[in-house]
Design a protein around this motif. Structure first.
Motif, PDB file in Angstrom:
ATOM      1  N   THR A 198       9.783  10.730  -0.526  1.00 55.10           N
ATOM      2  CA  THR A 198      10.200   9.442   0.167  1.00 55.10           C
ATOM      3  C   THR A 198      10.231   9.882   1.409  1.00 55.10           C
ATOM      4  OG1 THR A 198      12.107  10.059  -1.645  1.00 55.10           O
ATOM      5  CG2 THR A 198      12.667   8.993   0.098  1.00 55.10           C
ATOM      6  N   MET A 199      10.542  10.956   1.731  1.00 55.64           N
ATOM      7  CA  MET A 199      10.747  11.735   3.233  1.00 55.64           C
ATOM      8  C   MET A 199       9.286  10.920   4.639  1.00 55.64           C
ATOM      9  SD  MET A 199      12.175  15.377   3.918  1.00 55.64           S
ATOM     10  CE  MET A 199      11.872  16.318   2.574  1.00 55.64           C
ATOM     11  N   GLY A 253      15.606  19.249 -18.840  1.00 57.84           N
ATOM     12  CA  GLY A 253      15.929  19.561 -17.193  1.00 57.84           C
ATOM     13  C   GLY A 253      15.693  20.049 -15.964  1.00 57.84           C
ATOM     14  N   GLN A 254      15.099  21.407 -16.086  1.00 60.07           N
ATOM     15  CA  GLN A 254      14.170  21.798 -14.833  1.00 60.07           C
ATOM     16  C   GLN A 254      12.722  21.015 -14.426  1.00 60.07           C
ATOM     17  OE1 GLN A 254      13.428  25.477 -17.545  1.00 60.07           O
ATOM     18  NE2 GLN A 254      14.782  26.190 -16.405  1.00 60.07           N
ATOM     19  N   VAL A 255      12.068  20.097 -15.463  1.00 63.16           N
ATOM     20  CA  VAL A 255      11.236  19.205 -15.202  1.00 63.16           C
ATOM     21  C   VAL A 255      12.019  18.315 -13.812  1.00 63.16           C
ATOM     22  CG1 VAL A 255       9.662  17.524 -16.054  1.00 63.16           C
ATOM     23  CG2 VAL A 255       9.808  19.518 -17.624  1.00 63.16           C
ATOM     24  N   LEU A 256      13.293  17.641 -15.209  1.00 67.13           N
ATOM     25  CA  LEU A 256      13.689  16.691 -13.799  1.00 67.13           C
ATOM     26  C   LEU A 256      14.104  17.166 -12.420  1.00 67.13           C
ATOM     27  CD1 LEU A 256      14.991  13.933 -14.107  1.00 67.13           C
ATOM     28  CD2 LEU A 256      16.900  14.871 -14.811  1.00 67.13           C
ATOM     29  N   THR A 257      14.687  18.203 -12.405  1.00 65.22           N
ATOM     30  CA  THR A 257      15.028  18.962 -11.087  1.00 65.22           C
ATOM     31  C   THR A 257      13.741  18.977 -10.252  1.00 65.22           C
ATOM     32  OG1 THR A 257      16.815  20.282 -12.005  1.00 65.22           O
ATOM     33  CG2 THR A 257      16.060  20.815 -10.426  1.00 65.22           C
ATOM     34  N   GLN A 258      12.789  19.635 -11.252  1.00 66.84           N
ATOM     35  CA  GLN A 258      11.374  19.408 -10.168  1.00 66.84           C
ATOM     36  C   GLN A 258      11.215  18.576  -9.287  1.00 66.84           C
ATOM     37  OE1 GLN A 258       9.954  22.088  -9.521  1.00 66.84           O
ATOM     38  NE2 GLN A 258       8.843  21.203  -7.583  1.00 66.84           N
ATOM     39  N   PHE A 259      11.101  17.219 -10.582  1.00 64.39           N
ATOM     40  CA  PHE A 259      10.441  15.491 -10.039  1.00 64.39           C
ATOM     41  C   PHE A 259      11.336  15.050  -9.320  1.00 64.39           C
ATOM     42  CE2 PHE A 259      12.264  11.340 -10.156  1.00 64.39           C
ATOM     43  CZ  PHE A 259      11.133  10.696 -10.854  1.00 64.39           C
ATOM     44  N   PHE A 260      12.817  15.469  -9.064  1.00 62.85           N
ATOM     45  CA  PHE A 260      13.322  15.364  -7.073  1.00 62.85           C
ATOM     46  C   PHE A 260      13.271  15.955  -6.591  1.00 62.85           C
ATOM     47  CE2 PHE A 260      16.790  13.721 -11.187  1.00 62.85           C
ATOM     48  CZ  PHE A 260      16.762  12.145 -10.716  1.00 62.85           C
ATOM     49  N   TYR A 261      12.835  17.620  -6.585  1.00 63.52           N
ATOM     50  CA  TYR A 261      12.115  17.631  -4.961  1.00 63.52           C
ATOM     51  C   TYR A 261      10.525  17.125  -4.728  1.00 63.52           C
ATOM     52  CZ  TYR A 261      10.437  21.852  -2.949  1.00 63.52           C
ATOM     53  OH  TYR A 261       9.589  22.682  -1.285  1.00 63.52           O
ATOM     54  N   ASN A 262      10.044  17.182  -6.000  1.00 64.83           N
ATOM     55  CA  ASN A 262       9.008  16.326  -5.002  1.00 64.83           C
ATOM     56  C   ASN A 262       8.822  15.454  -4.645  1.00 64.83           C
ATOM     57  OD1 ASN A 262       7.543  18.720  -6.389  1.00 64.83           O
ATOM     58  ND2 ASN A 262       7.156  17.976  -8.894  1.00 64.83           N
ATOM     59  N   LEU A 318      20.691   9.075  -6.340  1.00 60.00           N
ATOM     60  CA  LEU A 318      22.231   9.145  -5.354  1.00 60.00           C
ATOM     61  C   LEU A 318      21.238   9.727  -4.023  1.00 60.00           C
ATOM     62  CD1 LEU A 318      24.185   8.219  -3.882  1.00 60.00           C
ATOM     63  CD2 LEU A 318      25.490   9.781  -5.090  1.00 60.00           C
ATOM     64  N   GLY A 319      21.117  11.135  -4.466  1.00 61.77           N
ATOM     65  CA  GLY A 319      20.158  12.429  -3.460  1.00 61.77           C
ATOM     66  C   GLY A 319      19.378  11.699  -2.688  1.00 61.77           C
ATOM     67  N   LEU A 320      17.848  10.680  -3.461  1.00 58.06           N
ATOM     68  CA  LEU A 320      17.091  11.005  -2.979  1.00 58.06           C
ATOM     69  C   LEU A 320      17.041   9.347  -1.775  1.00 58.06           C
ATOM     70  CD1 LEU A 320      14.057  10.278  -5.778  1.00 58.06           C
ATOM     71  CD2 LEU A 320      14.829  12.306  -4.034  1.00 58.06           C
ATOM     72  N   LEU A 321      18.431   8.467  -2.602  1.00 62.41           N
ATOM     73  CA  LEU A 321      18.893   7.654  -1.433  1.00 62.41           C
ATOM     74  C   LEU A 321      19.259   7.688  -0.050  1.00 62.41           C
ATOM     75  CD1 LEU A 321      19.158   4.783  -4.195  1.00 62.41           C
ATOM     76  CD2 LEU A 321      17.209   4.736  -2.487  1.00 62.41           C
ATOM     77  N   ALA A 368       0.663  -1.572   0.204  1.00 64.22           N
ATOM     78  CA  ALA A 368      -0.249  -0.030  -0.246  1.00 64.22           C
ATOM     79  C   ALA A 368       0.944   0.648  -0.190  1.00 64.22           C
ATOM     80  CB  ALA A 368      -1.196   0.667   1.044  1.00 64.22           C
ATOM     81  N   LEU A 369       2.175   1.266   0.336  1.00 65.84           N
ATOM     82  CA  LEU A 369       2.807   2.268   1.128  1.00 65.84           C
ATOM     83  C   LEU A 369       3.548   2.520  -0.426  1.00 65.84           C
ATOM     84  CD1 LEU A 369       4.658   2.498   4.462  1.00 65.84           C
ATOM     85  CD2 LEU A 369       3.140   4.774   3.341  1.00 65.84           C
ATOM     86  N   MET A 370       4.056   1.463  -1.063  1.00 65.09           N
ATOM     87  CA  MET A 370       4.523   1.562  -2.525  1.00 65.09           C
ATOM     88  C   MET A 370       3.303   2.238  -3.810  1.00 65.09           C
ATOM     89  SD  MET A 370       7.051  -1.746  -2.032  1.00 65.09           S
ATOM     90  CE  MET A 370       7.844  -1.738  -3.628  1.00 65.09           C
ATOM     91  N   ALA A 371       2.466   1.343  -3.108  1.00 64.02           N
ATOM     92  CA  ALA A 371       1.773   1.839  -4.321  1.00 64.02           C
ATOM     93  C   ALA A 371       1.505   3.454  -4.229  1.00 64.02           C
ATOM     94  CB  ALA A 371       0.666   1.077  -4.405  1.00 64.02           C
ATOM     95  N   GLY A 372       1.112   4.023  -2.862  1.00 66.16           N
ATOM     96  CA  GLY A 372       0.292   5.739  -2.747  1.00 66.16           C
ATOM     97  C   GLY A 372       1.990   6.098  -3.014  1.00 66.16           C
ATOM     98  N   ALA A 373       3.113   5.841  -2.868  1.00 70.92           N
ATOM     99  CA  ALA A 373       4.529   6.803  -2.980  1.00 70.92           C
ATOM    100  C   ALA A 373       4.489   7.094  -4.575  1.00 70.92           C
ATOM    101  CB  ALA A 373       5.700   6.619  -2.388  1.00 70.92           C
ATOM    102  N   LEU A 374       4.096   5.631  -5.223  1.00 76.75           N
ATOM    103  CA  LEU A 374       4.550   5.424  -7.203  1.00 76.75           C
ATOM    104  C   LEU A 374       3.329   6.523  -7.536  1.00 76.75           C
ATOM    105  CD1 LEU A 374       5.632   1.984  -7.417  1.00 76.75           C
ATOM    106  CD2 LEU A 374       7.129   4.159  -7.449  1.00 76.75           C
ATOM    107  N   LEU A 375       1.941   6.570  -6.997  1.00 74.05           N
ATOM    108  CA  LEU A 375       1.104   6.976  -7.566  1.00 74.05           C
ATOM    109  C   LEU A 375       0.568   8.762  -6.866  1.00 74.05           C
ATOM    110  CD1 LEU A 375      -1.492   6.856  -8.861  1.00 74.05           C
ATOM    111  CD2 LEU A 375      -2.651   7.304  -6.244  1.00 74.05           C
ATOM    112  N   VAL A 376       1.690   9.220  -5.933  1.00 73.71           N
ATOM    113  CA  VAL A 376       1.401  10.863  -5.970  1.00 73.71           C
ATOM    114  C   VAL A 376       3.008  10.820  -6.684  1.00 73.71           C
ATOM    115  CG1 VAL A 376       2.774  11.717  -4.041  1.00 73.71           C
ATOM    116  CG2 VAL A 376       0.621  10.479  -3.471  1.00 73.71           C
ATOM    117  N   ASP A 377       3.886  10.079  -6.584  1.00 71.37           N
ATOM    118  CA  ASP A 377       4.683  10.668  -7.633  1.00 71.37           C
ATOM    119  C   ASP A 377       4.509  10.744  -8.906  1.00 71.37           C
ATOM    120  OD1 ASP A 377       6.727  10.606  -5.363  1.00 71.37           O
ATOM    121  OD2 ASP A 377       8.096   8.452  -5.925  1.00 71.37           O
TER     122      ASP A 377
END
Length: 241
Positions: free
Chosen positions: A63-64, A49-58, A139-142, A23-32
């Protein structure tokens, strides 16, 4: 260390023997996915590149939250059900218990994070982004996920129930995330020190921009170690009681 790995394997499997892990995995991937689609279609003038940066920010926010939710059950549930007493009276070291619980939760979190790679891959195919940016961002996300997982394990070690563990972990996470705001209200050089302790703002920004700074890696590793060490000491204190 082999004992810690055995505990980690058992705990990792337990996440998928209940509804919590999927449930947590599905919920997290859905929100992402929803956030990615929203920001990708919000402004067609944005560069890939800006979209990718925004993706990692979101994704860092998701993740937290996922890290905290995954870890509230780690030690608090054992104490709540009485099984932690069996662990404490067994020849298993407190270090192995903490490391095993951490590795299990982090393993689920890392799997969830890596399953979202199809979104940056879509940008790579249809836009112009560097593979290095994707690798450094993940790497930063992990690293960020590991730090928040350690906070969650510590909160769970302090608490007697999962609800209390959630409150303690969420408060600690909020404090370390919002330290950059405290830094703005303080004077130099104290503001630089406080800002450097913020678990997300200044330390994660280079990763989401595709910049690998060794200082950021060292910060997250030491941060994770500090909270795991504190968790071990909490268990040792409870064992002596």
């Amino acid at each position: 260390m082999s004992t810690a790995l055995l505990i980690a394997r058992r705990e990792f499997g337990s996440y998928f023997r209940s509804w919590m892990g999927p449930a947590l995995m599905a919920g997290a991937l859905l929100v992402d996915g929803l956030l990615f689609n929203f920001y990708n279609g919000l402004d067609k003038r944005l560069l890939s590149g800006q979209v990718l940066t925004q993706f990692f920010y979101n994704t860092s926010g998701v993740t937290m939250i996922a890290a905290i939710l995954l870890t509230i059950r780690s030690l608090a549930e054992e104490r709540q059900t009485g099984t932690l007493v069996l662990l404490n009276t067994s020849p298993v070291a407190d270090r192995d218990i903490v490391i095993g619980k951490f590795l299990a939760a982090f393993g689920v979190l890392a799997l969830t994070t890596l399953l979202s790679v199809y979104m940056p891959a879509w940008l790579f195919v249809h836009g112009k982004v560097a593979i290095g940016h994707i690798v450094v961002g993940y790497l930063g996300l992990l690293l960020l996920g590991g730090a928040l997982t350690a906070i969650g394990v510590f909160g769970s070690a302090l608490a007697s129930s999962q609800v209390v563990a959630l409150i303690i972990s969420a408060l600690l996470a909020a404090i370390f995330v919002l330290l950059w705001m405290v830094a703005k209200a303080t004077e130099p050089p104290l503001n630089q020190f406080v800002s450097a302790l913020a678990v997300h703002h200044e330390n994660f920004r280079p990763f989401m921009n595709g910049i690998l700074l060794p200082s950021g890696v060292v910060f997250y590793v030491l941060f994770t170690y500090a909270f795991l060490f504190a968790s071990i000491k909490v268990l040792e204190a409870r064992r002596w009681q």
